[in-house]
Motif scaffolding. Structure first.
Motif, short mmCIF file in Angstrom:
data_model
loop_
_atom_site.label_atom_id
_atom_site.label_comp_id
_atom_site.label_asym_id
_atom_site.label_seq_id
_atom_site.Cartn_x
_atom_site.Cartn_y
_atom_site.Cartn_z
N LYS A 25 -12.37 -5.77 10.05
CA LYS A 25 -11.04 -6.30 9.73
C LYS A 25 -10.31 -5.35 8.78
O LYS A 25 -9.11 -5.12 8.91
N LEU A 26 -11.04 -4.78 7.82
CA LEU A 26 -10.44 -3.81 6.90
C LEU A 26 -9.97 -2.57 7.66
O LEU A 26 -8.88 -2.07 7.43
N GLU A 27 -10.80 -2.10 8.58
CA GLU A 27 -10.43 -0.91 9.36
C GLU A 27 -9.17 -1.18 10.17
O GLU A 27 -8.29 -0.31 10.26
N GLN A 28 -9.06 -2.37 10.73
CA GLN A 28 -7.86 -2.76 11.47
C GLN A 28 -6.63 -2.70 10.55
O GLN A 28 -5.58 -2.16 10.93
N ALA A 29 -6.76 -3.24 9.34
CA ALA A 29 -5.65 -3.23 8.38
C ALA A 29 -5.30 -1.81 7.98
O ALA A 29 -4.12 -1.45 7.88
N TRP A 30 -6.31 -0.97 7.75
CA TRP A 30 -6.06 0.41 7.34
C TRP A 30 -5.35 1.19 8.44
O TRP A 30 -4.42 1.95 8.18
N GLN A 31 -5.80 1.02 9.68
CA GLN A 31 -5.16 1.73 10.79
C GLN A 31 -3.71 1.29 10.96
O GLN A 31 -2.83 2.12 11.21
N ALA A 32 -3.45 -0.01 10.79
CA ALA A 32 -2.08 -0.51 10.90
C ALA A 32 -1.22 0.03 9.77
O ALA A 32 -0.05 0.40 9.97
N ALA A 33 -1.78 0.13 8.56
CA ALA A 33 -1.03 0.66 7.42
C ALA A 33 -0.71 2.14 7.63
O ALA A 33 0.38 2.60 7.30
N GLU A 34 -1.67 2.90 8.17
CA GLU A 34 -1.43 4.32 8.46
C GLU A 34 -0.33 4.48 9.50
O GLU A 34 0.55 5.35 9.37
N ALA A 35 -0.34 3.64 10.53
CA ALA A 35 0.70 3.70 11.56
C ALA A 35 2.06 3.35 10.96
O ALA A 35 3.07 4.00 11.27
N ALA A 36 2.08 2.35 10.08
CA ALA A 36 3.33 1.98 9.41
C ALA A 36 3.83 3.12 8.53
O ALA A 36 5.04 3.38 8.46
N GLY A 37 2.92 3.84 7.88
CA GLY A 37 3.30 4.99 7.07
C GLY A 37 3.91 6.10 7.91
O GLY A 37 4.90 6.73 7.51
N ARG A 38 3.33 6.33 9.08
CA ARG A 38 3.90 7.34 9.99
C ARG A 38 5.30 6.92 10.46
O ARG A 38 6.21 7.73 10.55
N GLU A 39 5.46 5.62 10.70
CA GLU A 39 6.76 5.08 11.11
C GLU A 39 7.79 5.28 9.99
O GLU A 39 8.92 5.69 10.24
N LEU A 40 7.38 5.00 8.76
CA LEU A 40 8.26 5.20 7.61
C LEU A 40 8.62 6.68 7.48
O LEU A 40 9.79 7.03 7.29
N ASP A 41 7.63 7.55 7.57
CA ASP A 41 7.88 9.00 7.49
C ASP A 41 8.94 9.43 8.51
O ASP A 41 9.81 10.25 8.21
N ALA A 42 8.87 8.87 9.72
CA ALA A 42 9.80 9.25 10.78
C ALA A 42 11.23 8.82 10.48
O ALA A 42 12.18 9.43 10.98
N GLU A 43 11.40 7.80 9.66
CA GLU A 43 12.74 7.31 9.32
C GLU A 43 13.41 8.10 8.20
O GLU A 43 14.61 7.98 7.99
#
Length: 151
Positions: A104-122
């Protein structure tokens, strides 16, 4: 007046980032987890039992900061501490409870990393790259030296 300084703006940014990560972790049933625990838990999941000094080096924080965070994690039952090879050394390991939560932690970490990449793109400049560049610049010439130069 020019508004808040750099340090104030950075603290506010961290509050926004960490606050939202904590909310999502709570929604996932990861009660008591704090975003600052993630790099330690990820490192322990990868390396296995480690000394606080080794964790501090891997996570790129001071020994003092690592020790404080590990102490909080120990109080919450996320890690266990055992004596090392000498009286000053302590070995940190994940508890069975934390090991059970790793998927469950790994799932949260992967989602947070994807969200960070999304933020970077903006952003006009990827925040992750700016943070790395700023860290490297401060390693070359610490802020204290820059302040002294401007006094």
């Amino acid at each position: 007046m020019t508004g808040p300084g750099l340090g104030t703006r950075l603290r506010h940014l961290i509050e926004l980032l960490d606050g939202d990560v904590a909310i999502v972790e709570e929604e996932l049933g990861l009660t008591g987890f704090r975003p600052r625990y993630a790099p330690f838990l990820r490192t322990l999941a990868t390396l296995g039992p480690s000394t606080i000094r080794d964790l501090a080096k891997a996570v790129e924080v001071t020994h003092s900061a690592a020790s404080q965070t590990i102490t909080q994690m120990d109080r919450q039952g996320l890690v266990s501490l055992s004596p090392g090879t000498d009286a000053r050394q302590r070995i940190v390991d994940l508890t069975p409870r934390t090991r059970a939560l790793l998927p469950k932690l790994e799932q949260a970490w992967q989602a947070a990393e994807a969200a960070g990449r999304e933020l970077d793109a903006e952003l006009p400049y990827p925040l992750s790259e700016v943070v790395i560049a700023a860290t490297e610049a401060l390693r070359r010439k610490p802020l204290r030296d820059r302040i002294r130069h401007n006094l």
